[in-house]
Design a protein around this motif. Structure first.
Motif, PDB file in Angstrom:
ATOM      1  N   TYR A   1       0.830  -1.192   0.000  1.00 46.77           N
ATOM      2  CA  TYR A   1       0.000   0.000   0.000  1.00 46.77           C
ATOM      3  C   TYR A   1       0.870   1.249   0.000  1.00 46.77           C
ATOM      4  O   TYR A   1       1.920   1.294   0.641  1.00 46.77           O
ATOM      5  CB  TYR A   1      -0.918  -0.008   1.230  1.00 46.77           C
TER       6      TYR A   1
ATOM      7  N   ILE B   1      -5.112   2.923   4.321  1.00 42.46           N
ATOM      8  CA  ILE B   1      -6.236   2.154   3.786  1.00 42.46           C
ATOM      9  C   ILE B   1      -7.203   1.826   4.909  1.00 42.46           C
ATOM     10  O   ILE B   1      -6.861   1.889   6.092  1.00 42.46           O
ATOM     11  CB  ILE B   1      -5.753   0.844   3.122  1.00 42.46           C
TER      12      ILE B   1
ATOM     13  N   THR C   1     -10.224  -3.002   3.483  1.00 44.98           N
ATOM     14  CA  THR C   1      -9.330  -3.211   2.353  1.00 44.98           C
ATOM     15  C   THR C   1      -8.169  -4.106   2.741  1.00 44.98           C
ATOM     16  O   THR C   1      -7.755  -4.972   1.950  1.00 44.98           O
ATOM     17  CB  THR C   1      -8.796  -1.862   1.841  1.00 44.98           C
TER      18      THR C   1
ATOM     19  N   ILE D   1     -15.210  -2.479  -2.101  1.00 43.08           N
ATOM     20  CA  ILE D   1     -13.819  -2.922  -1.973  1.00 43.08           C
ATOM     21  C   ILE D   1     -13.341  -3.319  -3.365  1.00 43.08           C
ATOM     22  O   ILE D   1     -13.457  -4.470  -3.777  1.00 43.08           O
ATOM     23  CB  ILE D   1     -13.681  -4.100  -0.987  1.00 43.08           C
TER      24      ILE D   1
END
Length: 262
Positions: free
Chosen positions: A55, A59, A63, A135
């Motif tokens: 990432y 988030i 997720t 999502i």
């Protein structure tokens, strides 16, 4: 040609069994959806997440756990496949299959591939439902995840194969599965990052770090964002080789339980 015919027949049999067991398909989707829609809402505030690979920004907790829930589907289906093997052995069809004029490793590998294919299909069904709840991933991530999901499904299916060679009676299945599934799932990065576990207990962190399921989940996590995780791939493939070797030994008539119980 005979190998291809045998593989196609085994895969068709697994597909037919899958279609006939609709409750199994529904349960495989309901279980992760409950975690995604119910438990994630409660854990969202308690588990703050830092920016960690793959990432690039903060988030939501929902997720974060999607790759872990994909792993949950693969894990439970891998164990369900082992249940079907125990059932086949008690009914005698497994002995009949293993006496076919084909190498034992091919027969077991074909069943492994067939079970993994069904597991991957269920994961994509889950990802489709998760997308309906917001999502979503980049389109390329869904494609890049396919080989990662396949390798992880094969690894967990091989674990199920190895376990099925040890379970002598169908009644013992539930106890063995609880002993395997829940430790593997909760002692992993499926629900929380490893750095979070390290803050609470170094021992639990080390257990999570050596858990093959952790590496399978991380392989899938990076693949969903079109990134390659070489260490996770290496450990997952190594675990696949170890579990498959154990399964082949377990189903070897010279040393496995096939000599003890048909």
């Amino acid at each position: 040609m005979i190998w291809w015919i045998a593989l196609r027949a085994i895969m068709a049999r697994e597909a037919l069994r899958f279609v006939q067991q609709r409750a199994r398909f529904v349960a495989a989707l309901v279980r992760p959806l409950i975690w995604l829609l119910v438990f994630a809402a409660g854990f969202r505030a308690a588990l703050g997440l830092a920016i960690i690979p793959p990432y690039t920004t903060y988030i939501s907790y929902e997720t974060y756990i999607v790759p872990g829930l994909c792993g949950m589907i693969l894990l439970f289906n891998g164990m369900q496949s082992s249940l079907s093997l125990v059932y086949d052995r008690e009914m005698g069809s497994m002995r009949l299959l293993l006496t076919a004029p084909l190498p034992r490793w091919f027969i077991l590998s074909a069943k492994l591939v067939a079970g993994a294919a069904m597991s991957v299909l269920q994961v994509y069904a889950f990802l489709g439902i998760a997308a309906l709840f917001g999502i979503t991933l980049k389109p390329w991530g869904y494609v890049a995840a396919l080989p990662a999901l396949a390798i992880t499904a094969l690894m967990l299916g091989a674990l199920g194969l190895a376990l099925s060679s040890l379970i002598k009676q169908l009644e013992n299945f539930a106890g063995v599965m609880n002993f395997v599934i829940f430790p593997m799932f909760f002692l992993s990065s499926a629900l929380y990052p490893l750095w979070k576990m390290a803050e609470s207990s170094q021992l639990l962190y080390r257990l999570c770090a050596v858990n093959p399921f952790t590496h399978g989940v991380e392989l899938v996590r990076f693949a969903l964002y079109a990134q390659f995780n070489a260490p996770a791939l290496g450990w997952t493939v190594l675990a696949l080789a170890v579990f498959m070797t154990a399964a082949l030994r377990g189903y070897d008539p010279a040393r496995g339980m096939m000599t003890k119980k048909g």
